[in-house]
Design a protein around this motif. Structure first.
Motif, PDB file in Angstrom:
ATOM      1  N   ASP A  76      57.333   3.828  26.167  1.00  0.00           N
ATOM      2  CA  ASP A  76      56.782   4.021  27.505  1.00  0.00           C
ATOM      3  C   ASP A  76      55.685   3.010  27.830  1.00  0.00           C
ATOM      4  N   LEU A  79      56.999  -0.088  29.609  1.00  0.00           N
ATOM      5  CA  LEU A  79      57.788   0.068  30.825  1.00  0.00           C
ATOM      6  C   LEU A  79      56.997  -0.467  32.011  1.00  0.00           C
ATOM      7  N   SER A  80      57.171  -1.745  32.271  1.00  0.00           N
ATOM      8  CA  SER A  80      56.473  -2.377  33.395  1.00  0.00           C
ATOM      9  C   SER A  80      57.360  -3.474  33.964  1.00  0.00           C
ATOM     10  N   SER A  85      54.021  -2.735  39.831  1.00  0.00           N
ATOM     11  CA  SER A  85      53.942  -1.632  38.878  1.00  0.00           C
ATOM     12  C   SER A  85      54.891  -0.516  39.290  1.00  0.00           C
ATOM     13  N   PHE A  86      55.214   0.356  38.348  1.00  0.00           N
ATOM     14  CA  PHE A  86      56.047   1.516  38.621  1.00  0.00           C
ATOM     15  C   PHE A  86      55.171   2.711  38.992  1.00  0.00           C
ATOM     16  N   LYS A  91      58.259   5.960  36.209  1.00  0.00           N
ATOM     17  CA  LYS A  91      58.076   5.864  34.764  1.00  0.00           C
ATOM     18  C   LYS A  91      58.710   7.051  34.051  1.00  0.00           C
ATOM     19  N   SER A  95      61.615   6.717  31.195  1.00  0.00           N
ATOM     20  CA  SER A  95      61.254   7.083  29.826  1.00  0.00           C
ATOM     21  C   SER A  95      62.486   7.438  29.000  1.00  0.00           C
TER      22      SER A  95
END
Length: 231
Positions: A76, A79-80, A85-86, A91, A95
């Motif tokens: 996680d 995760l970008s 950005s998310f 996110k 995941s």
């Protein structure tokens, strides 16, 4: 540019003209007039789905909504996107879903396109959207709706009360409606030792098909009916 994601092989019944057309329309690119390009097609072959075997209604999370990646996934913390950005919900959707060698933004786009197909299909026919969720025609619909398009949660809730075309063990007694009007939808409700308690032939294209599942039914089998919802 909007990337068109191929639709998975239908787990539901074949020969569903109206629903096939709606899903084809929903999967079209957002460029141009999608309705003008979508044409109904008659499917003549495919795979028949088998519903879950417990007595409870199947839920979308038991099938196509499981995480797509079965191999190593990005943690996680990584995760970008390349830029920007998310959101928190994005996110959550990503995941455990992004393979280590894939761009998280590409995985997110797949979920966003699933939401778009659900929304577009529901705009024409809510039952078609619900049937597509039940049958697995919309990949990972459960997670996509919960995290990316929560306004469609009522469709997911409705889908959880139904089950796919095929064989179902120990169904709840009651009246059910097939989510197709295609000819050839047939069903049987069987009790102990395969005794037929009730059955119904197809009623022809353009007509609704209902099934009365009596108490004591041990196995419900349908063919060509796509998906079922309580009537």
């Amino acid at each position: 540019m909007h990337t068109r994601i191929p639709r998975p092989v239908r787990r539901g019944a074949v020969g569903v003209v109206a629903l096939t057309a709606l899903l084809a329309l929903a999967g079209c690119s957002s460029d141009g007039d999608a309705e003008a390009k979508a044409k109904p097609t008659q499917s003549t072959s495919g795979k028949k789905a088998t519903a879950t075997t417990d007595s409870q209604a199947s839920t979308p999370s038991e099938g196509p909504s499981a995480p797509a990646s079965k191999g190593p996934v990005l943690p996680d913390a990584k995760l970008s996107p390349a830029t920007g950005s998310f959101t928190a919900n994005e996110k959550k959707y990503l995941s455990g879903r992004v393979p280590v060698d894939m761009d998280p933004a590409a995985v997110l786009q797949t979920g966003q396109e699933t939401c778009q197909r659900i929304e577009r299909t529901a705009a024409h026919d809510k039952n078609a959207a619900i049937g597509a969720i039940i049958s697995g025609d919309l990949p990972e619909a459960d997670a996509a709706i919960k995290q990316l398009c929560p306004k469609q949660q009522p469709l997911l809730d409705a889908a959880a009360t139904g089950f796919a075309d095929g064989t179902r063990k120990n169904p709840e007694p009651g009246t059910y409606q097939a989510l197709t009007t295609a000819a050839g939808c047939t069903w049987q409700a069987m009790g102990e030792e395969g005794k037929v308690l009730a059955a119904g032939p197809g009623t022809g294209a353009g007509k609704k098909v209902t099934a009365e599942i009596p108490a004591g039914t041990r196995t419900f089998v349908s063919t060509g009916c796509y998906a079922w919802l309580p009537a």
